[in-house]
Write a protein that holds these residues in place. Structure first.
Motif, mmCIF file in Angstrom:
data_model
loop_
_atom_site.group_PDB
_atom_site.id
_atom_site.type_symbol
_atom_site.label_atom_id
_atom_site.label_comp_id
_atom_site.label_asym_id
_atom_site.label_seq_id
_atom_site.Cartn_x
_atom_site.Cartn_y
_atom_site.Cartn_z
ATOM 1 N N PHE A 184 12.122 -7.677 -5.651
ATOM 2 C CA PHE A 184 11.516 -6.382 -5.972
ATOM 3 C C PHE A 184 12.541 -5.298 -6.297
ATOM 4 N N THR A 185 13.805 -5.659 -6.435
ATOM 5 C CA THR A 185 14.802 -4.654 -6.797
ATOM 6 C C THR A 185 15.238 -4.873 -8.243
ATOM 7 N N PRO A 186 15.658 -3.781 -8.902
ATOM 8 C CA PRO A 186 15.873 -2.439 -8.377
ATOM 9 C C PRO A 186 14.584 -1.615 -8.280
ATOM 10 N N VAL A 187 14.674 -0.582 -7.451
ATOM 11 C CA VAL A 187 13.587 0.389 -7.293
ATOM 12 C C VAL A 187 14.187 1.782 -7.393
ATOM 13 N N PHE A 188 13.528 2.663 -8.126
ATOM 14 C CA PHE A 188 13.896 4.075 -8.116
ATOM 15 C C PHE A 188 12.667 4.879 -7.712
ATOM 16 N N LEU A 189 12.810 5.731 -6.713
ATOM 17 C CA LEU A 189 11.748 6.627 -6.272
ATOM 18 C C LEU A 189 12.310 8.039 -6.221
ATOM 19 N N GLY A 190 11.654 8.968 -6.877
ATOM 20 C CA GLY A 190 12.083 10.358 -6.844
ATOM 21 C C GLY A 190 10.888 11.274 -6.752
ATOM 22 N N HIS A 210 13.811 18.123 -3.666
ATOM 23 C CA HIS A 210 13.867 17.137 -4.744
ATOM 24 C C HIS A 210 14.641 15.923 -4.231
ATOM 25 N N PHE A 211 14.013 14.745 -4.214
ATOM 26 C CA PHE A 211 14.658 13.536 -3.700
ATOM 27 C C PHE A 211 14.925 12.539 -4.825
ATOM 28 N N HIS A 212 15.988 11.758 -4.652
ATOM 29 C CA HIS A 212 16.256 10.567 -5.455
ATOM 30 C C HIS A 212 16.585 9.431 -4.491
ATOM 31 N N SER A 226 0.843 -1.203 0.000
ATOM 32 C CA SER A 226 0.000 0.000 0.000
ATOM 33 C C SER A 226 0.875 1.249 0.000
ATOM 34 N N GLU A 227 1.999 1.202 0.733
ATOM 35 C CA GLU A 227 2.941 2.318 0.742
ATOM 36 C C GLU A 227 3.557 2.525 -0.635
ATOM 37 N N GLY A 228 3.998 1.422 -1.242
ATOM 38 C CA GLY A 228 4.636 1.527 -2.548
ATOM 39 C C GLY A 228 3.694 2.017 -3.616
ATOM 40 N N TYR A 229 2.477 1.505 -3.610
ATOM 41 C CA TYR A 229 1.488 1.945 -4.601
ATOM 42 C C TYR A 229 1.162 3.420 -4.400
ATOM 43 N N GLY A 230 0.964 3.841 -3.150
ATOM 44 C CA GLY A 230 0.674 5.252 -2.883
ATOM 45 C C GLY A 230 1.809 6.166 -3.305
ATOM 46 N N ASP A 231 3.059 5.755 -3.004
ATOM 47 C CA ASP A 231 4.217 6.551 -3.420
ATOM 48 C C ASP A 231 4.271 6.682 -4.940
ATOM 49 N N ALA A 232 4.057 5.565 -5.633
ATOM 50 C CA ALA A 232 4.131 5.581 -7.096
ATOM 51 C C ALA A 232 3.083 6.512 -7.689
ATOM 52 N N MET A 233 1.859 6.451 -7.184
ATOM 53 C CA MET A 233 0.800 7.306 -7.717
ATOM 54 C C MET A 233 1.088 8.783 -7.442
ATOM 55 N N HIS A 234 1.624 9.085 -6.267
ATOM 56 C CA HIS A 234 1.950 10.482 -5.944
ATOM 57 C C HIS A 234 3.067 10.989 -6.853
ATOM 58 N N ILE A 235 4.095 10.165 -7.044
ATOM 59 C CA ILE A 235 5.216 10.558 -7.904
ATOM 60 C C ILE A 235 4.720 10.850 -9.318
ATOM 61 N N MET A 236 3.853 10.000 -9.839
ATOM 62 C CA MET A 236 3.320 10.211 -11.180
ATOM 63 C C MET A 236 2.504 11.507 -11.250
ATOM 64 N N THR A 237 1.724 11.773 -10.221
ATOM 65 C CA THR A 237 0.892 12.982 -10.191
ATOM 66 C C THR A 237 1.735 14.249 -10.191
ATOM 67 N N LEU A 238 2.933 14.173 -9.576
ATOM 68 C CA LEU A 238 3.793 15.355 -9.511
ATOM 69 C C LEU A 238 4.222 15.855 -10.883
ATOM 70 N N GLU A 239 4.100 15.020 -11.913
ATOM 71 C CA GLU A 239 4.424 15.482 -13.254
ATOM 72 C C GLU A 239 3.533 16.655 -13.662
#
Length: 373
Positions: A189-195, A345-347, A103-116
Motif C-alpha cells: 500500500f505504499t507510497p501514501v501521501f496525506l495532506g 497544514h499537514f504533510h 475505514s480510516e483511510g477512506y474517511g481521511d481521503a474523502m475529508h482531504i478531497m472535501t477540503l478543496e
C-alpha cells in the motif's frame, strides 16, 4: 504487573499479524479478491474511451510513480478524472476505493478531497478582495488555481488486469496520493501521501472539524514522554525542513546514509508502545490485513533498526515541525507546515524502502513467470 499489561496491550494493538503471522496473509487474499471484484465492476461501467484513459500497462513505471501532492496546475495528472464520471461510475469507483483502503483511510481521503472546497473559497475571496488592483495576468493565474481546487479534481489509474491477480491502483490529486499494488494475493500500500489545508476548519458550520488529528495526537503523546537525554539524540535542528520536496516520489532520502536521531531501542517499554501506536496510526490507511502484515515486517526489523528524528520546536506542536520515523521496512515523514504564524497544514508521506510499489514481490513474480517459459 504494569510491564506485563503494557506488553499485552502492545500485542493486542499489533493485531493478528503479531500473534498469528499467517492470518495476515490469509486476510490479504480475501481483501485482494474483493478489490479485484470491485475493480472489475468499476471497469464495466466505463465506455471504451474511459477505459483507454484509466488503464495502463503494469510496467509503466512513469505513470505509476507520476503521483504528486501539488495542485494540478503545477503537476498535471494522467488517468481518469472523477469529475468526468456519471453517478453509476462514481458509485462503482467509491466501492473500489472503500475496498482498497481501511475505514480510516477512506474517511481521511474523502475529508482531504472535501477540503478543496475551502481552498477554492479562499482564493475566490482573495480575488474579490483585490478587485481591480489585480492584474489580468494575476487574475488569470488565480482563477486557474481556484478552478483546480475542486473535490472532483482527483485522478484514478489502474495498471494491469485486476482479474490476473497482479495489478495496481493509484488515486491522486492535491494533498492526496494512495496506491495499492496486488501481487498474487498480497497487497503493498505504499507510497501514501496525506495532506490537508486547513488541518482544522476555523469558521462556519464545520468549524472545529479536523483531519489527521490522531496521527498528531499519537506523536504528541510520545514526545511528551521523552526525557532530556532522549531529546538530545532526537532533535536535529530547531529549523524545519522544506516540505516542498514531499511533492512526489523523488523526495526519498538516501537510505544508504547513516541514520540520525534516536534509536527506538533507547525508548523504555511504555514509550515503545506509544511508538507502536503512532506507527499503526500512520499505516492505518491500508486495509486491515495489509497493515497487519506491514506491522509484522516492521517488528521483524527490530528496534535497533528503527530511528526517530525531529526538526523544529519540540515544546509546542502547534508550531512547524517535522518528524521522521525510518527503518528497513518503513519511512515516515510527518510535517506541520504552512504560514509561520498559522501552520494549520499537514504533510505526511509513508514509504516502504524494502517493497515500494510492491517492487520486491513483482520482481519475484516476473522471475518465476520467466522461469516457466
Amino acid at each position: 504487573m504494569k510491564y506485563f499489561i503494557l506488553v499485552l496491550l502492545s500485542t493486542i494493538l499489533t493485531g493478528a499479524a503479531h500473534a498469528h503471522p499467517d492470518h495476515a496473509e490469509t486476510g490479504m487474499q480475501h481483501e485482494a479478491a474483493a478489490m479485484a471484484a470491485a475493480a472489475a465492476d468499476f471497469l464495466v461501467t466505463l465506455d471504451e474511451d474511459q477505459r483507454s484513459s484509466v488503464l495502463f500497462d503494469l510496467s509503466d513505471t512513469e505513470a505509476r510513480e507520476g503521483w504528486s501532492n501539488l495542485p494540478t496546475t503545477m503537476a498535471p495528472r494522467s488517468g481518469l478524472q472523477i469529475a468526468t464520471l456519471n453517478d453509476t461510475q462514481r458509485i462503482a469507483l467509491h466501492r473500489l476505493l472503500a475496498r482498497g483502503l481501511s475505514s480510516e483511510g477512506y474517511g481521511d481521503a474523502m475529508h482531504i478531497m472535501t477540503l478543496e472546497t475551502y481552498l477554492r473559497a479562499g482564493v475566490e475571496a482573495a480575488i474579490a478582495e483585490r478587485g481591480e488592483d489585480l492584474s489580468d495576468e494575476d487574475r488569470e493565474r488565480a482563477t486557474s488555481r481556484m478552478e483546480a481546487n475542486d473535490p472532483e479534481n482527483y485522478w484514478v489509474r489502474i495498471f494491469g488486469d485486476p482479474a490476473s491477480g497482479t495489478w495496481s491502483l493509484v488515486l491522486d490529486g492535491h494533498h492526496l496520493a494512495v496506491t495499492a499494488t496486488v501481487v498474487e494475493g498480497r497487497i503493498a500500500f505504499t507510497p501514501v501521501f496525506l495532506g490537508n489545508n486547513p488541518q482544522t476548519i476555523q469558521t462556519g458550520t464545520y468549524a472545529g472539524r479536523r483531519s489527521l488529528q490522531h496521527e498528531l495526537d499519537r506523536v504528541a503523546d510520545l514526545m511528551a514522554s521523552l526525557e532530556t537525554e532522549q531529546m538530545d539524540e532526537l532533535v536535529q535542528s530547531d529549523d524545519t525542513r522544506d516540505s516542498a520536496r514531499f511533492a512526489g516520489p523523488d523526495w526519498v532520502p538516501d537510505m544508504e546514509a547513516a541514520p540520525v536521531g534516536l534509536s527506538a531501542a533507547d525508548l523504555n517499554a511504555e514509550q515503545q508502545i506509544m511508538l507502536t501506536y503512532a506507527i499503526r496510526e500512520f499505516i492505518g490507511t491500508a486495509t486491515m490485513a495489509a497493515a497487519d502484515a506491514q506491522m509484522a515486517r516492521i517488528e521483524a526489523d527490530g528496534l535497533d533498526n528503527i530511528m526517530l528524528a525531529w526538526w523544529g520546536d519540540y515544546t509546542d506542536l502547534s508550531r512547524r515541525f517535522m518528524l521522521r520515523i525510518t527503518g528497513p521496512s518503513l519511512h515516515i515523514d510527518f510535517t506541520r507546515t504552512g504560514r509561520e504564524d498559522r501552520p494549520n497544514h499537514f504533510h505526511i508521506v509513508i514509504r516502504d524502502p524494502s517493497n515500494e510499489y510492491g517492487s520486491d514481490w513483482l520482481r519475484t513474480h516476473y522471475e518465476e513467470a520467466h522461469a516457466e517459459e
